[in-house]
Design an enzyme around this catalytic site. Structure first.
Site, PDB file in Angstrom:
ATOM      1  N   TYR A 104       0.845  -1.192   0.000  1.00  0.00           N
ATOM      2  CA  TYR A 104       0.000   0.000   0.000  1.00  0.00           C
ATOM      3  C   TYR A 104       0.884   1.247   0.000  1.00  0.00           C
ATOM      4  O   TYR A 104       1.255   1.794   1.039  1.00  0.00           O
ATOM      5  CB  TYR A 104      -0.948   0.004   1.213  1.00  0.00           C
ATOM      6  CG  TYR A 104      -1.880  -1.191   1.282  1.00  0.00           C
ATOM      7  CD1 TYR A 104      -2.136  -1.976   0.156  1.00  0.00           C
ATOM      8  CD2 TYR A 104      -2.503  -1.552   2.471  1.00  0.00           C
ATOM      9  CE1 TYR A 104      -2.988  -3.082   0.218  1.00  0.00           C
ATOM     10  CE2 TYR A 104      -3.359  -2.649   2.542  1.00  0.00           C
ATOM     11  CZ  TYR A 104      -3.592  -3.401   1.414  1.00  0.00           C
ATOM     12  OH  TYR A 104      -4.431  -4.491   1.482  1.00  0.00           O
ATOM     13  N   LEU A 141     -17.106  -2.334   2.127  1.00  0.00           N
ATOM     14  CA  LEU A 141     -17.998  -1.278   1.631  1.00  0.00           C
ATOM     15  C   LEU A 141     -17.940  -1.196   0.107  1.00  0.00           C
ATOM     16  O   LEU A 141     -18.351  -0.191  -0.490  1.00  0.00           O
ATOM     17  CB  LEU A 141     -17.621   0.072   2.259  1.00  0.00           C
ATOM     18  CG  LEU A 141     -17.916   0.186   3.765  1.00  0.00           C
ATOM     19  CD1 LEU A 141     -17.244   1.423   4.361  1.00  0.00           C
ATOM     20  CD2 LEU A 141     -19.425   0.255   4.014  1.00  0.00           C
TER      21      LEU A 141
HETATM   22  N1  LIG Z   1      -5.834  -8.703   1.068  1.00  0.00           N
HETATM   23  C1  LIG Z   1      -6.089  -7.949   0.019  1.00  0.00           C
HETATM   24  O1  LIG Z   1      -5.714  -8.258  -1.115  1.00  0.00           O
HETATM   25  C2  LIG Z   1      -6.886  -6.698   0.204  1.00  0.00           C
HETATM   26  C3  LIG Z   1      -7.480  -6.090  -0.914  1.00  0.00           C
HETATM   27  C4  LIG Z   1      -8.248  -4.950  -0.695  1.00  0.00           C
HETATM   28  C5  LIG Z   1      -8.385  -4.431   0.571  1.00  0.00           C
HETATM   29  N2  LIG Z   1      -7.765  -5.026   1.636  1.00  0.00           N
HETATM   30  C6  LIG Z   1      -7.870  -4.462   2.993  1.00  0.00           C
HETATM   31  O2  LIG Z   1      -9.231  -4.225   3.295  1.00  0.00           O
HETATM   32  C7  LIG Z   1      -9.401  -2.853   3.612  1.00  0.00           C
HETATM   33  C8  LIG Z   1     -10.807  -2.381   3.278  1.00  0.00           C
HETATM   34  O3  LIG Z   1     -11.050  -2.466   1.895  1.00  0.00           O
HETATM   35  P1  LIG Z   1     -10.925  -1.217   0.909  1.00  0.00           P
HETATM   36  O4  LIG Z   1     -10.229  -0.103   1.564  1.00  0.00           O
HETATM   37  O5  LIG Z   1     -10.383  -1.779  -0.350  1.00  0.00           O
HETATM   38  O6  LIG Z   1     -12.432  -0.843   0.570  1.00  0.00           O
HETATM   39  P2  LIG Z   1     -13.694  -0.390   1.418  1.00  0.00           P
HETATM   40  O7  LIG Z   1     -13.447  -0.500   2.843  1.00  0.00           O
HETATM   41  O8  LIG Z   1     -14.845  -1.091   0.825  1.00  0.00           O
HETATM   42  O9  LIG Z   1     -13.824   1.153   0.971  1.00  0.00           O
HETATM   43  C9  LIG Z   1     -12.984   2.111   1.515  1.00  0.00           C
HETATM   44  C10 LIG Z   1     -13.315   3.487   0.938  1.00  0.00           C
HETATM   45  O10 LIG Z   1     -14.703   3.766   1.061  1.00  0.00           O
HETATM   46  C11 LIG Z   1     -14.878   5.123   1.433  1.00  0.00           C
HETATM   47  N3  LIG Z   1     -15.484   5.108   2.783  1.00  0.00           N
HETATM   48  C12 LIG Z   1     -15.153   4.316   3.838  1.00  0.00           C
HETATM   49  N4  LIG Z   1     -15.907   4.573   4.918  1.00  0.00           N
HETATM   50  C13 LIG Z   1     -16.744   5.551   4.543  1.00  0.00           C
HETATM   51  C14 LIG Z   1     -17.760   6.244   5.220  1.00  0.00           C
HETATM   52  N5  LIG Z   1     -18.061   5.975   6.480  1.00  0.00           N
HETATM   53  N6  LIG Z   1     -18.445   7.209   4.534  1.00  0.00           N
HETATM   54  C15 LIG Z   1     -18.144   7.486   3.239  1.00  0.00           C
HETATM   55  N7  LIG Z   1     -17.173   6.858   2.542  1.00  0.00           N
HETATM   56  C16 LIG Z   1     -16.485   5.895   3.194  1.00  0.00           C
HETATM   57  C17 LIG Z   1     -13.513   5.775   1.449  1.00  0.00           C
HETATM   58  O11 LIG Z   1     -13.192   6.278   0.157  1.00  0.00           O
HETATM   59  P3  LIG Z   1     -13.555   7.751  -0.362  1.00  0.00           P
HETATM   60  O12 LIG Z   1     -13.634   8.654   0.806  1.00  0.00           O
HETATM   61  O13 LIG Z   1     -12.446   8.107  -1.283  1.00  0.00           O
HETATM   62  O14 LIG Z   1     -14.854   7.587  -1.109  1.00  0.00           O
HETATM   63  C18 LIG Z   1     -12.621   4.588   1.720  1.00  0.00           C
HETATM   64  O15 LIG Z   1     -11.304   4.756   1.292  1.00  0.00           O
HETATM   65  C19 LIG Z   1      -8.267  -2.157   2.844  1.00  0.00           C
HETATM   66  O16 LIG Z   1      -8.033  -0.840   3.281  1.00  0.00           O
HETATM   67  C20 LIG Z   1      -7.156  -3.110   3.106  1.00  0.00           C
HETATM   68  O17 LIG Z   1      -6.619  -2.924   4.410  1.00  0.00           O
HETATM   69  C21 LIG Z   1      -7.044  -6.155   1.468  1.00  0.00           C
END
Ligand SMILES: NC(=O)c1ccc[n+]([C@@H]2O[C@H](COP(=O)([O-])OP(=O)(O)OC[C@H]3O[C@@H](n4cnc5c(N)ncnc54)[C@H](OP(=O)(O)O)[C@@H]3O)[C@@H](O)[C@H]2O)c1
Length: 332
Positions: free
Chosen positions: A62, A220
């Site tokens: 990341y 999300l």
């Molecule tokens: N193992 C793997 O391969 C892998 C792959 C993906 C993710 N992950 C892990 O899983 C975590 C979570 O997944 P993700 O970050 O990909 O996606 P996610 O949690 O589905 O979405 C995160 C994004 O949604 C928006 N958001 C989050 N909470 C919010 C709220 N309360 N209100 C409004 N917007 C909100 C923000 O973006 P904006 O503000 O820009 O809209 C945020 O960056 C990652 O950070 C990572 O640590 C692991």
């Protein structure tokens, strides 16, 4: 409210207990998310911990170490409050294994050879400013190294106290079987959300049967399920959501219809729709933890609140029926 109100669960058989809602830091690394703001990110991480979240997920990939460095700064002086998850297997210090992608002009390979893992863990410990990682995860699988060899090195690191539990991410069914055969696997980390539920019939039954936790990622759906992605939201060209079919207008309309099912439930619990989405996720069988990214304190605090929200069985089944009705034939 006290930390006792926060839903916590064990990571596999490790004896490590962490908040069921975790803070994800992919966006905090900036890469594929249109950049990052260090101060806002540190504030987000601290707000999350302050709100009772103990599980923090990060990875070297990341931002090529940037997310880990920011996490390290944010948790300095409060390491004992945090269950740290980091990862190995996406490398740029050697060109072994299989080429995966370029980041910052450098080729990144999927590689889980033992000496490379040892190098990676030392780098992560340095960036995170700690001498142990609570849950260490193979980020993407490497077809060139037998899983038993990878796990052998992880077990040596565990014996040395550098890591406390073992996870694997982005696995195939065969990979999962190979990890299970080692007897050392505590958890898998896979994409799971209301818009992506395929692991319910593949990995979930196996994980429940073997006491392996599941950390769901992108819970999300990259923000699509936050309740705040209206038709006008535009993404920067270096944000993975730009031009991504998941954020098509058709999908946004379908999600908006689902939100109309969720809104009265949220209102009843004095919660936001994002909180209900996350609480639904951790109420699903076998989904032990829900990782949610947050870029600022407001998002971090909102998402943390989901760990205090108790949905009734009726709430969960109403939402699940709404998903079945409204989230059909999504653009992928
Ligand atoms: N193992 C793997 O391969 C892998 C792959 C993906 C993710 N992950 C892990 O899983 C975590 C979570 O997944 P993700 O970050 O990909 O996606 P996610 O949690 O589905 O979405 C995160 C994004 O949604 C928006 N958001 C989050 N909470 C919010 C709220 N309360 N209100 C409004 N917007 C909100 C923000 O973006 P904006 O503000 O820009 O809209 C945020 O960056 C990652 O950070 C990572 O640590 C692991």
């Amino acid at each position: 409210m006290t930390d006792k109100d926060i839903l916590t669960r064990p990571i596999g058989r490790s004896g490590i207990e962490a908040s069921a809602v975790g803070l994800g830091t992919w966006a905090i690394g900036g890469w594929m998310w249109g950049g990052t703001d260090e101060k806002q990110s540190i504030d987000a991480i601290r707000a999350s911990v302050e709100a009772g979240i103990s599980l923090i997920d990060t990875a070297p990939a990341y931002g090529m170490g940037l997310a880990e460095t920011i996490v390290g700064k944010a948790i300095a002086g409060q390491r004992d409050k945090v269950i740290l998850v980091s990862k190995c297997g996406l490398v740029w210090h050697v060109a072994e294994g299989t080429y995966f992608f370029h980041q910052d002009g450098k080729p990144v390979h999927r590689y889980l050879g033992p000496s490379s893992i040892r190098h990676e863990v030392e780098e992560s410990l340095r960036r995170l400013g700690t001498d142990y990682i609570d849950h260490y995860v193979t980020h993407w699988q490497d077809a060139t190294t037998p899983i038993a060899d990878t796990v052998g090195e992880l077990l040596r690191l565990k014996d040395e106290g550098k890591i406390r539990s073992i996870g694997a991410s982005n696995v195939s069914e065969a990979d999962l079987a190979a990890y299970l055969a080692t007897g050392a696997l505590d958890a898998i980390q896979e994409e799971y959300s209301m818009v992506k539920r395929d692991i319910e019939t593949s990995f979930v039954p196996t994980c429940i049967a073997n006491d392996v936790s599941i950390l769901s990622y992108s819970s999300l759906a990259l923000g699509l399920l936050s309740g705040k992605i209206g038709p006008d939201r535009v993404f920067a060209a270096d944000d993975q959501r730009h031009g991504n079919a998941r954020f098509s207008m058709g999908n946004r309309e379908k999600v908006a219809r689902l939100m109309e099912v969720i809104r009265p439930i949220a209102h009843h619990h004095n919660a936001s729709v994002a909180q209900v989405v996350i609480a639904w996720t951790v109420s699903q069988p076998g989904i032990t933890f829900s990782l949610c990214g947050a870029r600022d304190p407001g998002q971090a605090i909102e998402n943390a609140g989901a760990a205090r929200l108790h949905l009734t069985e009726q709430d969960v089944s109403t939402i699940t029926a709404g998903i079945r009705e409204h989230l059909v034939d999504l653009d992928r």
